[in-house]
Motif scaffolding. Sequence first.
Motif, PDB file in Angstrom:
ATOM      1  N   ARG A  54      14.900  28.092  33.136  1.00 56.69           N
ATOM      2  CA  ARG A  54      15.379  28.220  34.525  1.00 56.69           C
ATOM      3  C   ARG A  54      14.697  27.396  35.428  1.00 56.69           C
ATOM      4  NH1 ARG A  54      14.840  34.265  35.962  1.00 56.69           N
ATOM      5  NH2 ARG A  54      15.559  33.611  37.976  1.00 56.69           N
ATOM      6  N   LEU A  55      13.249  27.248  35.396  1.00 55.62           N
ATOM      7  CA  LEU A  55      12.374  26.539  35.996  1.00 55.62           C
ATOM      8  C   LEU A  55      12.364  25.109  35.789  1.00 55.62           C
ATOM      9  CD1 LEU A  55       9.394  28.985  35.871  1.00 55.62           C
ATOM     10  CD2 LEU A  55      11.238  29.130  37.483  1.00 55.62           C
ATOM     11  N   LEU A  56      13.048  24.524  34.804  1.00 55.25           N
ATOM     12  CA  LEU A  56      13.037  23.218  34.465  1.00 55.25           C
ATOM     13  C   LEU A  56      13.320  22.244  35.523  1.00 55.25           C
ATOM     14  CD1 LEU A  56      12.040  21.452  32.129  1.00 55.25           C
ATOM     15  CD2 LEU A  56      14.432  21.641  31.262  1.00 55.25           C
ATOM     16  N   ASP A  57      14.740  22.368  36.080  1.00 53.54           N
ATOM     17  CA  ASP A  57      15.162  21.605  37.137  1.00 53.54           C
ATOM     18  C   ASP A  57      14.298  21.209  38.243  1.00 53.54           C
ATOM     19  OD1 ASP A  57      17.598  21.315  35.525  1.00 53.54           O
ATOM     20  OD2 ASP A  57      18.819  22.794  36.740  1.00 53.54           O
ATOM     21  N   ASN A  58      13.658  22.381  38.786  1.00 50.68           N
ATOM     22  CA  ASN A  58      12.838  22.106  39.965  1.00 50.68           C
ATOM     23  C   ASN A  58      11.474  21.441  39.529  1.00 50.68           C
ATOM     24  OD1 ASN A  58      14.498  23.233  41.813  1.00 50.68           O
ATOM     25  ND2 ASN A  58      13.073  24.703  42.217  1.00 50.68           N
ATOM     26  N   LEU A  59      11.078  21.597  38.188  1.00 52.11           N
ATOM     27  CA  LEU A  59       9.911  21.076  37.637  1.00 52.11           C
ATOM     28  C   LEU A  59      10.269  19.475  37.605  1.00 52.11           C
ATOM     29  CD1 LEU A  59       7.031  21.442  36.464  1.00 52.11           C
ATOM     30  CD2 LEU A  59       8.312  20.995  34.202  1.00 52.11           C
ATOM     31  N   LEU A  60      11.571  18.978  36.996  1.00 55.90           N
ATOM     32  CA  LEU A  60      11.644  17.661  36.931  1.00 55.90           C
ATOM     33  C   LEU A  60      12.053  17.112  38.302  1.00 55.90           C
ATOM     34  CD1 LEU A  60      14.525  17.941  34.055  1.00 55.90           C
ATOM     35  CD2 LEU A  60      12.098  17.008  34.019  1.00 55.90           C
ATOM     36  N   ASP A  96      15.762  24.668  21.221  1.00 59.78           N
ATOM     37  CA  ASP A  96      16.064  25.273  22.728  1.00 59.78           C
ATOM     38  C   ASP A  96      16.027  24.055  23.572  1.00 59.78           C
ATOM     39  OD1 ASP A  96      17.262  27.574  22.039  1.00 59.78           O
ATOM     40  OD2 ASP A  96      15.258  28.543  21.695  1.00 59.78           O
ATOM     41  N   PHE A  97      14.815  23.622  23.685  1.00 65.83           N
ATOM     42  CA  PHE A  97      14.519  22.499  24.656  1.00 65.83           C
ATOM     43  C   PHE A  97      15.361  21.140  24.428  1.00 65.83           C
ATOM     44  CE2 PHE A  97      11.883  18.691  25.858  1.00 65.83           C
ATOM     45  CZ  PHE A  97      12.033  19.058  27.050  1.00 65.83           C
ATOM     46  N   TYR A  98      15.133  20.775  23.112  1.00 65.51           N
ATOM     47  CA  TYR A  98      15.853  19.443  22.594  1.00 65.51           C
ATOM     48  C   TYR A  98      17.255  19.575  22.844  1.00 65.51           C
ATOM     49  CZ  TYR A  98      11.435  17.657  21.070  1.00 65.51           C
ATOM     50  OH  TYR A  98       9.964  17.496  20.999  1.00 65.51           O
ATOM     51  N   THR A  99      18.177  20.435  22.994  1.00 63.79           N
ATOM     52  CA  THR A  99      19.543  20.712  23.015  1.00 63.79           C
ATOM     53  C   THR A  99      19.849  20.855  24.547  1.00 63.79           C
ATOM     54  OG1 THR A  99      19.544  22.865  22.379  1.00 63.79           O
ATOM     55  CG2 THR A  99      19.969  21.311  20.611  1.00 63.79           C
ATOM     56  N   VAL A 100      19.050  20.883  25.437  1.00 65.53           N
ATOM     57  CA  VAL A 100      19.262  20.878  26.814  1.00 65.53           C
ATOM     58  C   VAL A 100      20.231  19.654  26.937  1.00 65.53           C
ATOM     59  CG1 VAL A 100      18.670  20.736  29.382  1.00 65.53           C
ATOM     60  CG2 VAL A 100      17.117  22.143  27.690  1.00 65.53           C
ATOM     61  N   GLU A 101      21.363  20.292  27.877  1.00 56.70           N
ATOM     62  CA  GLU A 101      22.232  19.104  28.119  1.00 56.70           C
ATOM     63  C   GLU A 101      21.844  18.112  28.843  1.00 56.70           C
ATOM     64  OE1 GLU A 101      26.982  19.242  30.204  1.00 56.70           O
ATOM     65  OE2 GLU A 101      25.889  21.196  29.839  1.00 56.70           O
TER      66      GLU A 101
END
Length: 1199
Positions: free
Chosen positions: A762-768, A852-857
Amino acid sequence: MDMEQVNALCEELVKAVTVMMDPSSTQRYRLEALKFCEEFKEKCPICVPCGLRLAEITQIAIVRHFGLQILEHVVKFRWNSMSRLEKVYLKNSVMELLVNGTLSILEEENHIKDVLSRIMVEMIKREWPQHWPDLLLELDTLSRQGETQRELVMFILLRLAEDVVTFQTLPTQRRRDIQQTLTQNMERIFSFLLSTLQENVNKYQQMAKANCRVSTATLNTLAGYIDWVSLNHIVAENCKLLETLCLLLNEEELQLGAAECLLIAVSRKGKLEDRKPLMILFGDVAMHYILSAAQTADGGGLEEKHYLFLKRLCQVLCALGNLLCALLGLDANIQTPVNFGKYLESFLAFTTHPSQFLRSSTHMTWGALFRHEILSRDPSLLAIIPKYLRASMTNLVKMGFPSKTDSPSCEYSRFDFDSDEDFNAFFNASRAQQGEVLRWVCRLDTKTSFQMAAEWLKYQLSAPIDTGPVNSCSTAGAGEGGYCSIFSSSFVQWEAMTFFLESVINHMFRTIDKEEVPVSDGIELLQMVLNFEMKDPLILSCVLTNVSALFPFVTYKPELLPHVFSKLFSSVTFETVGENKAPRTRAVRNVRRHACSSINKMCRDYPDLVLPNFDMLYSHVKQLLSNELLLTQMEKSALMEALVLISNQFKNYERQKLFLEELMAPVVNIWLSEEMCRVLTDIDAFIAYVGADLKACDPAVEDPCGANRARITFCVHGILGVLRRTSWPSDLEEARAGGFLVGYTPSGNPIFRNPCTEQILRLLDNLLALVRTHNTLYTPEMLAKMAEPFTKVLDILESEKTAILGLPQPLLEVNEHPVYKSTLERMQRFFGILYENCYHILGKAGPSMQQDFYTVEDLATQLLGSAFVNLNNIPDFRLKSMLRVFVKPLVLFCPPEQYETLIAPILGPLFTYFHMRLSQKWHVINQRSVLCGEDEIAEDNPESQEMLEEQLVRMLTREVMDLITACCVSKKTAEHSAAPTVDGDDEEMMATEVTPSSVAELTDLGKCLMKHEDICTALLITAFSSLTWKDTLSCQRATTQLCWPLLKQLSSQVMSGTLLADAVTWLFTSVLKGLQMHGQHDGCMASLVHLAFQIYETLRPRYLEIRAVMEQIPEIHKESLDQFDCKLLNPSLQKTADKRRKDHFKRLIAGCIGKPLGEQFRKEVHIKNLPMLFKKPKPMLETEVLDNEGGGLATLFEP
């Protein structure tokens, strides 16, 4: 020969030498004089008569020395062209100089004696033994002429041994001839040396100084031979030599030389059987002389001569201990010496000596004794353990800084160390060694060790705190506010006691049975420490270490756990009086971090013990987290990590997931808030939010945006902490029962799900978005938007510069100063930690969340659009950490199914970019070193910007090569021939010869990447380009692990000839250029020659162009190259062994192998081989053998 010409030339030479040696001469005159002298030596046909004239005893010393140098030059460079009569004349003249051409032994200058011995040795190296069979007889006759000549004979024998055996400065056959002849005559030589020594010692004892000089020279010569001659000569005549050396230990002028000889003898390597006679040194007589010499030298006060002798004697005792450890148990004949107890007592005297150097010298040998299977059970050794422990308690106290006078050690330290920083580094290393020895002592006598540790702890708990005198110098006395400084008496005692207790208790729990653990005593100690109140930050830090060390006793009494946590939590919020408003000092920050770390460690190592108290722990942490200003962001994160570690013991996916959602709620609320989303995506908003555009405020005082930066830091630390610490059960059945197992890979490996995955994604987009924003900050237009004091916030910190340049850290009293002095420093640190932690999160995401991480769209697109944006403007020191903590784990933990969709799209452009960037940077560095004038050499200023930049480029290069190796080369191969990955001393690494592994194979990922033409090209170009970059470590790694496996992968193109000829030429040329750059390093040279050989042998049959490259090598012999090619291209002829072919190839390319700077302009010395001393008998033909037997075959069958 015209004597007038000789006289005239000599006059000119005397003037020239005088000008050269006169300090008042101008540089121009000195250079002209030097040029005249050198041209004379090179070109003048009458060098010998001029040299002899200048060497006459009537000349002054500098002129005589130059005359003798002329003679030495003639022998070294003209000997092969001289006639036999000229050689005999020169040899006789030199012998005459040895007899009558020197002043008396006490008057003659040492450099005159040295050059005379050099001339003799140069002649010996060219003529002995074949053309000079009577040399030893002549030297013996010469030595009978008097003390002066005897000393010169010693110089000659020593120099000969050094040149032939130690330094090996002559061709192999000549060296073998001379060494064999020396060995054959060694009994005679040793007899001569020993008789000379005894005779001159006897005369010296009658107060003859000349004989003392001869004795000293004889001892030095013996030292040059003892290391390599047969041990039989050393122990001959019932160890007469060793007995003599022991006697000389009590002769003040000769004791140092005698100790050197003893040390070399006892330290000899070789067969253990041969070393048995050396055990005589444990006898009564030898031990008496050694001990009495030590006592005399130590009682004579601190003199450099005596102190140096004590060091040698200490080394002798260490070597004796190691010898005993090696020999004891070898066979039944060798028993523990009767004098072993006396030896231990004398050895302990060195361990208790005031000199820190002498104390430290004994640690390794004590460790060997306490580890030894037989000696560790010896009553004498067991009896000395309490004394050794007492000595250790004293030695662990950090006293003896050379700048101080508060300990007897200080005076000795001024001899051994240049600065307090040197002493500090030495002491820390020595203490680590001592800790290792203490662990072995604890294994032998746990009870005594624990009792003494307990006594010391109790004493420190009851002793008053002595902060030392208050002094204006911050490095001398008490700290601010009446607290201890790192030099205060109480602190150094506490620090030493803490180290002692930790070493003992850690090992005690590992070695003794549970029933033998002194539980009641341990619990009593722990309660005393928990009840001890202390407000001094340095002492409190030691108290916390003791709590951690004694914590294992809590397993026997779990009800103590709340008391332990109460103590630790009170330290988490520790403040000194009145500090809550002022910036915290480093000492206070260390206490708080120490407490957080201790809580983490307990939760990590004893999760089952802490689990029943989880609710109490959780409520306490929540209470602390609720006050935003009470803890720093790092402290908050550390406490959250402790809770996560305990939650791993739930072993229930749903329960742990709910807990993590609750724990992460404050982070999620801030991170996903509308304001934070805007700040992280809009660069202008980000700059304003962190306060980098504020111009009005005083950066040394105000910090209005500190709270904003703290929120970002809290979120990033929180995400990293949870991701790093959350895990599934290691037991497969527990994981299945807890709902963590979701399936299996095609290869049969289990697939787990991580309870934190949902929250983190959930927090990945803002981290990127933050990573993209941070990278974009480095663009010039964004830097221009920052206010003046903050334009440097993205620069490297001074402390990092110091570490990269390898400069010593200043030993200053920093504990009483604030951690950061200004807003600028705080913001600089904020950006540095933020950048590192963002990439740590991305690097941990793969191993922690797996599929779960490696298959993120569109993960590849997202990463390329954030982490790899604006790389051109990002400095090297940032990129190296990105590669290490993010890209490498991302690649290594990626499932094979994602190679094509995720890894290839990222690595293709990345490798291409890094090759371009590094090539440009190395080109600039190479140009700079070529163009740099003498007055602009960067090394003149070790802190210069150029040197820093070069070191950073070197470190980035190593990271890139490490990443490529990790991607492409199978782990087995990498371990087989891996170069060190640490930034160590390149020269040291090159000392061992490493050749590329012929079995190196590419990984599946490597094969996948090589299928893509752009990535394949980038990999090959980067690997082969690195051979020509000025970094030996990268060159070694590429040569031994990368280049050949990558090229071998293109074998189908090579076989079909579709690999472009230009590419082949470039690859081979790169290897030869690498040899030109790195050929001076033996390890690099060996592996590069091997690689060039492999490439030429493989590609030459199909690519004629590679021959054209060979023909361009300087000084190549075309006929030899034709011969090599003929054998290579005609398989029926190729019967030569691989090693011979490789040696032939190495001779062909010798012209492009680089040499060290010191050898590039050195004039070659050519020593001709003489007729073989020992010719191999020619094998007789079978018919000859039969004929010699007496009449042919028929005779064999006669009855």
